[in-house]
Design a protein around this motif. Structure first.
Motif, PDB file in Angstrom:
ATOM      1  N   ARG A   1       7.680   8.185 -26.903  1.00 41.63           N
ATOM      2  CA  ARG A   1       8.683   8.878 -27.130  1.00 41.63           C
ATOM      3  C   ARG A   1       8.637  10.484 -27.244  1.00 41.63           C
TER       4      ARG A   1
ATOM      5  N   VAL B   1       6.999   2.906 -18.761  1.00 44.57           N
ATOM      6  CA  VAL B   1       6.517   2.133 -20.075  1.00 44.57           C
ATOM      7  C   VAL B   1       6.463   0.697 -19.791  1.00 44.57           C
ATOM      8  N   GLU B   2       7.451   0.156 -18.943  1.00 41.05           N
ATOM      9  CA  GLU B   2       7.417  -1.245 -18.623  1.00 41.05           C
ATOM     10  C   GLU B   2       6.334  -1.603 -18.028  1.00 41.05           C
TER      11      GLU B   2
ATOM     12  N   ASP C   1       6.832   2.268 -27.861  1.00 43.09           N
ATOM     13  CA  ASP C   1       7.842   2.760 -27.630  1.00 43.09           C
ATOM     14  C   ASP C   1       7.893   4.096 -28.656  1.00 43.09           C
ATOM     15  N   LYS C   2       7.321   4.119 -29.972  1.00 43.95           N
ATOM     16  CA  LYS C   2       7.155   5.298 -30.636  1.00 43.95           C
ATOM     17  C   LYS C   2       6.340   6.226 -30.149  1.00 43.95           C
TER      18      LYS C   2
ATOM     19  N   ARG D   1       3.694  -0.426 -31.461  1.00 46.27           N
ATOM     20  CA  ARG D   1       4.005   1.018 -31.590  1.00 46.27           C
ATOM     21  C   ARG D   1       4.240   1.847 -30.191  1.00 46.27           C
TER      22      ARG D   1
ATOM     23  N   ARG E   1       3.519  -1.759 -20.516  1.00 44.23           N
ATOM     24  CA  ARG E   1       3.680  -2.949 -21.664  1.00 44.23           C
ATOM     25  C   ARG E   1       3.335  -4.332 -20.858  1.00 44.23           C
TER      26      ARG E   1
END
Length: 556
Positions: A160, A100-101, A156-157, A154, A104
């Motif tokens: 998930r 995810v990093e 992170d959401k 959004r 991003r």
């Protein structure tokens, strides 16, 4: 746009490979941007550059400085398409795009690319389409900047892991949002920056590697993308391929895990056939007709402005632009009177001199549009100049329903009017034809609006305005009917309605560019729930403390 293998739909976008091999001059419609070099193949991936070439170099002629990426010497990658795809697949299989990093960071770099090179992209859009600054910012550059912000707010959401109910007792069922793999994104020429790069951001967010193929027709924007993307994004994960038919043909021979194509139905069929070889999941964003119904209950000045705005942004080269009008003879006459006044107010006596109108992308498209004029009687406009790639805003009446202007997608500033008696006849006329890409209904009667929404299958719809249904980030055109309802009073409420109409101003550009996505946010109910929870916890704690102290006192 589904670029993740899960019930959740993630918007995704991709970055493309720069494949700098030219098109034979006998087959290309547009001058090649690239230096002469034989096209490689799997048998001969590195052909000898010293061999005689069929191609002649064609430098791009622009009024801009040599620092712009589409001036002369473009980025040159010595890898044929299959090696670039293999490198992207190797990066994905190695897990580089999954964290995810990393996603991003790449999205932040994408946003930085848009911000730091805003003028370069604006200049490229002027070179390709002579696009006015407000339209270029609103529909392309700012739209992409805001899309990146929307995704980052959004991400992170979206990534998930989601727990869902299970029918098995004491069992736990989870949904993992997993990327497809290596995605091919093929952009279109009419919005060459937005339609190429918008799917890229979503693809990055979903964890895919992306091969980006901008349209060669909008050559300057394609060159800008090819030069700038490798400077900001991972070169192996998000390569860019430029070129025409030969390059695209070679690219489609490769195996992808998902293909996202925006463009014509003809090329869409070719992409579909190529995808069928490997059963590759594919999204085809194609064209269609978009009818617009007007009844006698509307304020005609407001309706005419909104219809003409939707028709004339990008000089009609918008897939969801109003394609033809359905109305009674009486409404037609009122519309024509009002439209003449609006066009004079927006563009002056000679629209060709206005700086607020685009140009047609190529001379062959001007010739195609000119052939449509035979389908009816010219009531407004009708002038064109092939050499200048220009056609003035045109309205046709007494239109033959079987003419080309009514059976083919117009993609230009021509607006035919078909007379119907009422809304029932209009619905019947629409449903006899191919399903509309978009639907526009101008009426203050709720029952008539509801009839169109219930009885006309379409990709998207807007009531009492045009285009706005694609502005929603929570629904998808061609999937569900997305119906933003806009009423005339709103024109004085939101800055967008005050500044979107020509003549465009710097204040309008600044105002529209200042509108940013603020994220979903927790909302009032969230804070109310948290407050109630804390108050309940405090009350329960106080009650327990009281009982403990009271019990202790009793024992003493």
């Amino acid at each position: 746009m589904a670029f993740a293998r899960s019930p959740k739909v993630l918007d995704m976008d991709a970055n493309l490979l720069y494949f700098p091999f030219p098109i034979p001059s006998s087959s290309r419609r547009q001058p090649s941007l690239f230096t002469p070099f034989p096209i490689p193949s799997r048998r001969n991936p590195f052909p000898n550059p010293s061999q005689p070439s069929l191609f002649t170099p064609f430098p791009i002629k622009t009024p801009f400085s040599i620092t712009n990426p589409f001036d002369a010497n473009l980025l040159y990658l010595p890898f044929p398409s299959f090696q670039l795809v293999d490198r992207a697949r190797g990066a994905f299989n190695g897990g580089r795009t999954l964290s995810v990093e990393f996603r991003r960071q790449q999205l932040q770099q994408l946003g930085k690319m848009y911000r730091e090179n805003r003028q370069i992209f604006l200049d490229a859009l002027v070179s390709d389409l002579r696009k006015p600054k407000l339209e270029a910012m609103m529909m392309e550059v700012h739209h992409l900047e805001d899309d990146v912000n929307f995704i980052l707010n959004r991400l992170d959401k979206w990534v998930r892991t989601e727990e869902v109910p299970s029918k098995v007792p004491l069992d736990k069922s989870l949904i993992y949002n997993e990327p497809y793999g290596v995605v091919l994104v093929m952009g279109a020429w009419n919005y060459p920056l937005q339609l190429t790069m918008l799917p890229v951001a979503g693809a990055i967010a979903a964890g895919n590697a992306v091969v980006i193929k901008p349209s060669e027709v909008s050559a300057a924007t394609a060159a800008a993308i090819a030069k700038l993307v490798p400077q900001y994004l991972d070169k192996e994960c998000y390569p860019v391929v430029c070129g025409g038919i030969p390059e695209t043909t070679e690219l489609l021979k490769e195996r992808f895990d998902y293909i996202f194509y925006t463009g014509s139905t003809t090329v869409g069929k070719i992409v579909r056939d190529a995808a069928n070889k490997f059963l590759t999941p594919t999204t085809l964003e194609l064209g269609g007709k978009s009818p617009c119904y007007i009844d006698n209950t509307v304020d005609m000045t407001t309706a005419a402005k909104r219809i003409l705005w939707g028709k004339l942004i990008n000089l009609g080269q918008t897939c969801i632009a109003p394609d033809y009008i359905l109305c009674s003879k009486e409404v037609q006459e009122e519309f024509l009177r009002t439209a003449k006044e609006v066009l004079r107010e927006w563009y002056g006596e000679d629209a060709r001199e206005s700086k607020d109108l685009c140009r047609i992308v190529a001379t062959r498209h001007v010739e195609r549009l000119a052939s449509y004029l035979d389908g009816g009687k010219v009531a407004i406009g009708g002038k064109y100049n092939v050499d200048e790639k220009w056609m003035e805003p045109t309205v046709l009446v007494d239109v033959d329903e079987k003419s080309k202007v009514m059976t083919e997608e117009i993609f230009g500033p021509i607006l035919p009017i078909i007379n119907v008696k009422n809304h029932v006849d209009a619905i019947e006329f629409i449903n006899k034809r191919e399903r509309p890409l978009a639907l526009y209904v101008f009426s203050t009667k709720k029952d008539r609006q509801e009839m169109f929404m219930r009885q006309v299958p379409c990709g998207g719809a807007t009531l009492n305005d045009t285009i706005f249904h694609v502005a929603s980030k929570t629904t998808h055109t061609n999937a569900n009917k997305n119906i933003p309802k806009t009423t005339p009073s709103l024109k004085l409420t939101f800055p967008f309605h005050r500044f979107r109409f020509p003549p465009y101003t710097e204040k309008g550009i600044e105002t529209l560019s200042s509108l940013r996505d603020k994220g979903d946010g927790p909302g009032l109910l969230y804070y109310l729930r948290i407050t109630v929870t804390h108050l309940f916890s405090m009350g329960l704690g106080a009650l327990i403390l009281y009982l403990v102290l009271h019990y202790a006192n009793v024992r003493v």
